[in-house]
Design an enzyme around this catalytic site. Sequence first.
Site, mmCIF file in Angstrom:
data_model
loop_
_atom_site.group_PDB
_atom_site.id
_atom_site.type_symbol
_atom_site.label_atom_id
_atom_site.label_comp_id
_atom_site.label_asym_id
_atom_site.label_seq_id
_atom_site.Cartn_x
_atom_site.Cartn_y
_atom_site.Cartn_z
ATOM 1 N N GLN A 210 0.869 -1.175 0.000
ATOM 2 C CA GLN A 210 0.000 0.000 0.000
ATOM 3 C C GLN A 210 0.908 1.228 0.000
ATOM 4 O O GLN A 210 1.843 1.315 0.778
ATOM 5 C CB GLN A 210 -0.850 -0.027 1.268
ATOM 6 N N LEU A 211 0.652 2.166 -0.892
ATOM 7 C CA LEU A 211 1.478 3.376 -0.924
ATOM 8 C C LEU A 211 0.618 4.611 -1.068
ATOM 9 O O LEU A 211 -0.226 4.703 -1.939
ATOM 10 C CB LEU A 211 2.458 3.322 -2.102
ATOM 11 N N ARG A 212 0.851 5.572 -0.209
ATOM 12 C CA ARG A 212 0.265 6.895 -0.403
ATOM 13 C C ARG A 212 1.366 7.935 -0.261
ATOM 14 O O ARG A 212 1.118 9.136 -0.289
ATOM 15 C CB ARG A 212 -0.850 7.148 0.605
ATOM 16 N N ASN A 213 2.611 7.471 -0.094
ATOM 17 C CA ASN A 213 3.773 8.345 0.025
ATOM 18 C C ASN A 213 4.777 7.946 -1.043
ATOM 19 O O ASN A 213 4.671 6.876 -1.616
ATOM 20 C CB ASN A 213 4.412 8.169 1.413
ATOM 21 N N GLY A 304 3.069 -2.394 7.357
ATOM 22 C CA GLY A 304 4.241 -1.892 8.077
ATOM 23 C C GLY A 304 3.833 -1.068 9.282
ATOM 24 O O GLY A 304 2.834 -1.354 9.946
ATOM 25 N N ARG A 305 4.607 -0.041 9.526
ATOM 26 C CA ARG A 305 4.400 0.815 10.686
ATOM 27 C C ARG A 305 3.293 1.824 10.365
ATOM 28 O O ARG A 305 3.282 2.424 9.302
ATOM 29 C CB ARG A 305 5.722 1.559 10.923
ATOM 30 N N ASP A 306 2.344 1.994 11.283
ATOM 31 C CA ASP A 306 1.309 3.026 11.196
ATOM 32 C C ASP A 306 0.604 3.035 9.837
ATOM 33 O O ASP A 306 0.437 4.094 9.223
ATOM 34 C CB ASP A 306 1.925 4.402 11.490
ATOM 35 N N HIS A 307 0.182 1.869 9.398
ATOM 36 C CA HIS A 307 -0.514 1.710 8.119
ATOM 37 C C HIS A 307 -1.792 2.553 8.106
ATOM 38 O O HIS A 307 -2.644 2.396 8.972
ATOM 39 C CB HIS A 307 -0.856 0.226 7.941
ATOM 40 N N ALA A 308 -1.921 3.414 7.112
ATOM 41 C CA ALA A 308 -3.113 4.255 6.929
ATOM 42 C C ALA A 308 -3.395 5.145 8.130
ATOM 43 O O ALA A 308 -4.524 5.576 8.349
ATOM 44 C CB ALA A 308 -4.348 3.409 6.587
#
Lengths: 423, 423
Positions: A210-213, A304-308
Amino acid sequence: MSRLVPPHGGKGLVCCLLEGAELEAEKKKAAGLKQIEISSRAKGDLIMMGIGGFSPLNGFMDKANWKSVCEKMLLADGTFWPVPVTLDISKEDAAAIKVGEEVALVRKGEIMATMKVSDIYEMTEADKKWECELVFKGEGPDSQNFWEVAPKDHPGVKMVMAQKEFNVGGTVKVLSQGEFPTKFPNVYMTPAQLRAKMDERGWGKVAALQLRNPMHRSHEYLAKIGVEVCDGVVIHSLVGALKPGDIPAEVRVECIDTLVDKYFVKDFVIQAGYPLDMRYAGPREALLHATFRQNYGINNQLVGRDHAGVGDFYGMFEAQEIFKKIPQPAEDGKRLLCQPMNIDWTFYCKKCDGMASMRTCPHSKEDRVILSGTKLRKMLSEGAEVPDHFGRDEVLVILRKYYEGLTEKVEVKMQRAASGSAM
Amino acid sequence: MSRLVPPHGGKGLVCCLLEGAELEAEKKKAAGLKQIEISSRAKGDLIMMGIGGFSPLNGFMDKANWKSVCEKMLLADGTFWPVPVTLDISKEDAAAIKVGEEVALVRKGEIMATMKVSDIYEMTEADKKWECELVFKGEGPDSQNFWEVAPKDHPGVKMVMAQKEFNVGGTVKVLSQGEFPTKFPNVYMTPAQLRAKMDERGWGKVAALQLRNPMHRSHEYLAKIGVEVCDGVVIHSLVGALKPGDIPAEVRVECIDTLVDKYFVKDFVIQAGYPLDMRYAGPREALLHATFRQNYGINNQLVGRDHAGVGDFYGMFEAQEIFKKIPQPAEDGKRLLCQPMNIDWTFYCKKCDGMASMRTCPHSKEDRVILSGTKLRKMLSEGAEVPDHFGRDEVLVILRKYYEGLTEKVEVKMQRAASGSAM
């Protein structure tokens, strides 16, 4: 025969998008229907229902489904579903339509869908708060004072609280995929398209990132673990809307293209995008990601860390933990089949001489290259050097260019303001 | 409740090792029985049957089981089992015992077990060849001229061809674990002991790294992928006998201790050893590893390049491919439940700036640090510098010391030979 995981809900891909003559007829009819303006989030949800990404949903939720999903993460029929998918309308619109009627759903002048209304239900301030607490509240420090912090700092909560006074439920016929197919021609993909691509490669066990960055070494590391232990990885970016300050999809897609080109073996990676807006629902959104990814044929969701996450609302690994606590109906079709592939906090470690995580690196803070997103953005926008091993040079060049552009825009604005220009 | 995979065969841990009064009584009885000297390989097999590592086996195979396993990788009752576990005896011994009789199995003066004979069957030259072709023949270049190369260069084939003229089958009562518990006190573990240790940590999804060589960065990389995606990894070394030229278990264990100490997070790794000799059966041995590891509570077997191979007998990834082709009986207990976790050829890549595999690194040979075992041994024994990133310094120190010792021994031998010393 496909080796991919079946779509969620046991009914195959449920696609509400019309095509050909049916589409033309519905468009004509829609022009004569009562028009309801919808939000950006609802538009993304609609397109997902159109292309089967939200299977088995075939419309916006009525009150029974909304309530059941908020409370139990189950649709009224017992199928797993983690977040409400609802359509808000004004008091005036609610008064003007009735159950059984067909209406047209419009976003910025484009008729996106028609809906056959099955339920119109009031959403009082108390109802919205109830939904927010169930869906968005986490275990991080900001969630301890949820109603003091969230209405101002949680974009998902702000969005729900700003919704209009009523929700309207009903099945939809989707007429358009909006700008996505033309704006992201090589990236935007329907579940059927992605499945076909993966079937061609014979994939069965597929991981998704998942990517938003923009993709840094940490994301690359996660994706590559996926490649090592699965048939391949899908770098699956949100190409819908984000909160202000986040990096737009075009720039992110360019970063991923470059990274894939220089640092991945092409046979084992697919870049794809989906049309949703971020909800910032942390753990529950991680579950939504896994749910719609199952529809895309993905059976391992890298978490991963702090997903969404957003701010300090969620515990660092709450999105991993929630997978252990969700209701998992006995019936195959009703259960979530996409599994989490949990990865700890990752970084480059000088002593390890490579990427590592808190699970694999026993060394100290001083040996590790860790950078917050905020610090990185500052460095990039100031043209400062980014520490070695943090990002790939080819990607940093793109980000630098983007941030320089931003700075120029700000400077132009400031000059205009100073010179009293009205433009 | 344990989250670990159940033992293979559906009968729990089948342990033939006696304890307490029963052990003492059996020892007394054994002293009066006909003594049969067994091989080193058979001793390892016996101990595994003793501690439950070979569940559901409770003795050496009779002809029906031997034949079925060679041909179909199934025991006569339909349970998966990949390699024959047989006991060879001389013509004279075969003539001196009969079905129904109890005999004592002895290795270098120690009575290891008693056996109730159930079958005595001749193994002609043709039978041995038949077994070798089914069990040891692969798809590598050396297997193309199998009978020209194998009798001289395949230690597993040499061993089978050198077996005595008969096999004897029957259930066993094991009286000793040999030198293993005292020689490797912190490493040698029974399945029950390893399971208890993993239960304590709450592990359910466990990866194992098979090791018969010192642990280099490539092995470390495999183990760490296991740590990233499982609850933990077991570095599971063979501590039985190897072919001449391989590095002895004591040295390997010291290397692993050092590596774990300096480069692993202790919560997620366990070092353990098992008492078998290498069979060098490549793909079939990889299956044996997965089978007995399931008994140890492990459900993911890391399989890298040329797992359990020797020379050029096996295709680089034949040991990964075979898992897709094995018979998997419908019944849970009869099926192999330990899955392969296949990893491609791994190395350090300068452009990747870390460890990578052929699946994750798109760069060229020149960017990669690849060293054959032979070349490395040469460098270490000559005291030459090993290329950066290939091994951990702390491990190389140990290996250098070992090879210097070897060189000294050789020099002493040569000096003695030159001075005509008889020692």
